[in-house]
Every structure is written in C-alpha cells, then in structure tokens.
Design an enzyme around this catalytic site. Structure first.
Site, short mmCIF file in Angstrom:
data_model
loop_
_atom_site.label_atom_id
_atom_site.label_comp_id
_atom_site.label_asym_id
_atom_site.label_seq_id
_atom_site.Cartn_x
_atom_site.Cartn_y
_atom_site.Cartn_z
N GLU A 93 0.84 -1.20 0.00
CA GLU A 93 0.00 0.00 0.00
C GLU A 93 0.87 1.26 0.00
O GLU A 93 1.98 1.25 0.54
CB GLU A 93 -0.91 0.01 1.23
CG GLU A 93 -1.94 -1.11 1.19
CD GLU A 93 -2.94 -1.06 2.34
OE1 GLU A 93 -4.12 -1.32 2.09
OE2 GLU A 93 -2.56 -0.77 3.49
N CYS A 106 3.63 8.79 0.33
CA CYS A 106 4.20 7.93 1.38
C CYS A 106 4.28 6.53 0.76
O CYS A 106 3.25 5.93 0.44
CB CYS A 106 3.26 7.95 2.59
SG CYS A 106 3.74 6.79 3.88
N CYS A 113 7.17 -6.58 6.83
CA CYS A 113 8.23 -6.00 7.64
C CYS A 113 8.61 -7.03 8.70
O CYS A 113 7.74 -7.76 9.18
CB CYS A 113 7.72 -4.72 8.31
SG CYS A 113 8.97 -3.85 9.28
N CYS A 117 7.22 -4.35 15.44
CA CYS A 117 6.66 -3.36 16.38
C CYS A 117 5.18 -3.71 16.60
O CYS A 117 4.41 -3.85 15.65
CB CYS A 117 6.77 -1.95 15.81
SG CYS A 117 8.46 -1.47 15.42
N CYS A 120 2.12 -1.64 15.14
CA CYS A 120 2.12 -1.32 13.70
C CYS A 120 1.57 -2.48 12.88
O CYS A 120 2.07 -3.60 12.94
CB CYS A 120 3.54 -1.00 13.26
SG CYS A 120 3.65 -0.57 11.51
N CYS A 334 -0.59 6.51 9.75
CA CYS A 334 0.64 5.86 10.22
C CYS A 334 0.34 4.54 10.90
O CYS A 334 -0.52 4.47 11.78
CB CYS A 334 1.34 6.72 11.26
SG CYS A 334 1.88 8.28 10.66
#
Ligand code: SAH
Length: 350
Positions: A93, A106, A113, A117, A120, A334
């Site tokens: 995305e 962005c 990933c 975290c 996230c 975010c």
C-alpha cells in the site's frame, strides 16, 4: 518464459545498454527515460518511439510491473490510499496526501516487515521480500500519473523498514533527486527508521542530505523494548548516541516520531524524560496520537492529554508538533498499512 526487464530498475547507462541490445540507437534511451519519469509507464503511450520498438519493449520489458489493484479516497481529507499489485502477486500500500505545500507520497519499501513493532499493522504478517528500486519508483510514478500533478515530497514511511532494504533505498533517494527524473530536492525526501543503529551511522556518511526520522516512541529502554523488538538488539543508549553522531556528522536535525499511546507512554513523567533526551540537541519531536490497529489494544489519549504532553516538551525548549492525521477513515494513517488487503483486491477482481 524469461523474466521481463524492469526498466525502472535501471540507471541511464544500463537503460542505454538495454536499448542498444534491442537494436535501437543509444539516444532512444533518453527518450524512453523521459517518458518513464513523466509517468508514462505504458509503452503504447510513448508516441515518439517507433511501433516496432514499442512492440519489442512490450515483449521483453516492463516499467515497475505494478498495477493499481484498489484505490480508496478519504471522505475526510481527500487522501488517496493505493493498493498496488506487484508482478509476483504480492501487494503493498502507498498513500498520497495533499498539504498546503503540495502532494506528498508515502511509499512502501518492503513487502511486509520483520521489525515486529506491536502497534504497527505492517509488522503483523512478517517480511516477504524487499522492494526493488523499480517497484519503489513505480509507486511514485503511478500516483503522480493518477493525480495528474507533480509530487513534491516523498516519505519512506509506508510498509517496511527502509534501512532493512538499505542499498535499494539509497539508490531510490539518489534517483528521485536527479534533475532528469522527478527532481525532488533532498530536503523534500524523508527516510524513517525504527532504530537500526549501524544503518543510521552508515547513512550519516553517505553525503545525502535528506531528512531522517527515528521512531522512538518511548523515552526509556524498559518501555521501548516492550513493544519494539529492535530495541533489544540496539538499546536506547546506543540508538541515541548513533542519532547524535548523525547530527554531528551531517549538521542535520533529526526528527523523533513518538506515537502517543494512552496509559503506556503518555504521562507527564514520560514527557519530562523525553525532554531530557532532547535538551540542547538538534532534534524535533513529532507526536502522533496512536492509530488503532485491529487486534491490538493500543488506544489514543484525549486531545487534552496529547496537548499537555506537547506543552511539557515546549516548556523545556523542545520543538514538538502534533501530526495531523490524514486518511484515518480509510486506514491510510501511520501504522495502518498492510500487505494483506487481499479481501479488497479479490473484490476488485470479481
Ligand atoms: N519502519 C520505519 C518506517 C515506518 S514509518 C519506522 O519504523 O520508522 C511509519 C511511522 O508510523 C513510524 O514512525 C511508526 O513507528 C509509526 N507507527 C506505526 N504504527 C503506528 C500507529 N499504530 N499509530 C501511529 N503511528 C504508528
């Protein structure tokens, strides 16, 4: 069938080789390059190239290999979230936001990933692979084409940890800055890291004056390592000394990202500890009220609590801004980007 060559993955000399190997004159590479960076990623649209050359390009080459699998527009603020399908079927995305100063893209740097975290969404399914320079460039070009407007800023804050894909990210930053591509000045390019210390130190030596953001999120090691596994590998004191070394070597200000989570890192004591870290340093704090992620219990504090946290920083002489959240109604804010939006992609394909 041999794989197609991704022209957006090539630098100009390599593109020239590719063009001559297709039996064309070297100057054609410049023409092709110009089309690509004007956002024309479909060879048929490259009208000053011969039909025969375009057919050869279509047979053996591609331009990033991305397709827009889905596109959602925020009713709140016009932010657009793109779901891109990659050539191997993976999804990433990206988000296009409009600010007073222009359009900011962005983009994602990895499929998934591996930093883990907890707050996230991008981390929740792990890492599949790095994105290539071509795939990262193509995200920007598709958004530019779709918006019909120049993109003035690019932030590497989508899915992935940019410094876990260091070589490609560096090449991308250099590429976007070139005057014969998108000519985005260094100070309008931003890289964000969760705190990979050796990469921060290496980045300081690259002589590429882009903005660096560091996702701090907690003012103590004990707290930080509760949600960010990267903190166990590179503890806070090491991270901070790498940040100050970066500032010393580059003369550039660092931005600390701090997602405020109710009852976890948002007390006045946390603000005072953060102020102690930042005092007399060339840095800036960006406060982000945490965005809710399905399956987690992280929640935002009240506006008053967020403002109170900012006030404590400011009273201590620390520059702190509260990030205006764009696109939260379409999960484009975010920490809300994911690579598992198959449901939406499937819906498109029906
Ligand atoms: N891996 C890089 C790039 C991601 S940038 C990094 O960690 O910096 C995305 C930013 O959004 C990071 O600062 C990240 O920590 C932050 N973020 C992640 N989840 C969030 C959430 N739920 N709410 C607000 N910010 C979040």
């Amino acid at each position: 069938m041999p794989e197609k060559i991704d022209l957006l993955d090539l630098e100009l000399p390599e593109l020239t080789d590719a063009v001559t190997s297709l039996g064309e004159k070297p100057f054609r590479a410049r023409q092709l390059w110009k089309w690509l960076y004007a956002g024309v990623l479909d060879f048929d649209g490259m009208t000053d190239l011969s039909a025969a050359f375009r057919a050869k390009l279509a047979a053996g080459c591609m331009a990033g290999g991305l397709c827009i699998a889905d596109r959602q527009v925020s009713a709140q603020d016009g932010t657009v979230k793109y779901l891109f399908g990659l050539i191997d079927g993976n999804l990433v995305e990206s988000v296009l936001m409009r600010y007073r100063y222009g359009l900011s893209a962005c983009i994602s740097t990895q499929v998934g990933c591996r930093m883990g975290c907890e707050f996230c969404a991008s981390s929740h399914l792990g890492l599949v692979r790095n994105l290539t320079v071509g795939e990262m460039t193509a995200q920007v070009l598709h958004m530019m084409k779709d918006a019909g407007e120049r993109i003035s800023h690019v932030v590497l804050m989508g899915i992935g940890e940019p410094f876990d894909n260091y070589g490609n990210v560096l090449a991308l930053l250099r590429r976007l800055n070139r005057e014969d591509t998108l000519e985005i000045s260094h100070r309008k390019l931003t890289v964000s890291t969760c705190g990979m210390v050796p990469a921060i130190l290496r980045f300081a030596e690259e002589g590429i004056p882009v903005n660096l953001s560091v996702s701090l999120h907690a003012p103590t090691q004990a707290l930080r390592e509760q949600t960010m596994p990267v903190a166990k590998k590179w503890p806070l004191p090491e991270l901070l000394s790498a940040c100050w070394k970066y500032v010393e070597l580059t003369g550039r200000r660092i931005t600390f990202e701090y997602a405020l989570v109710r009852g976890w890192n948002d007390s006045p004591e946390h603000a005072a500890a953060l102020a102690d870290i930042c005092r007399n340093r060339l840095c800036h704090v960006n406060l982000i009220p945490v965005n809710p992620i399905p399956g987690t219990s992280f929640s935002q504090g009240t506006t008053a609590a967020v403002q109170g946290f900012q006030r404590i920083l400011e009273e201590n002489g620390i520059a702190a801004t509260i990030r205006r959240e764009l696109g939260s109604d379409i999960e484009a804010a975010c920490g809300q980007l994911r690579r598992d939006t198959m449901r939406q992609a499937g819906k498109e394909q029906q």
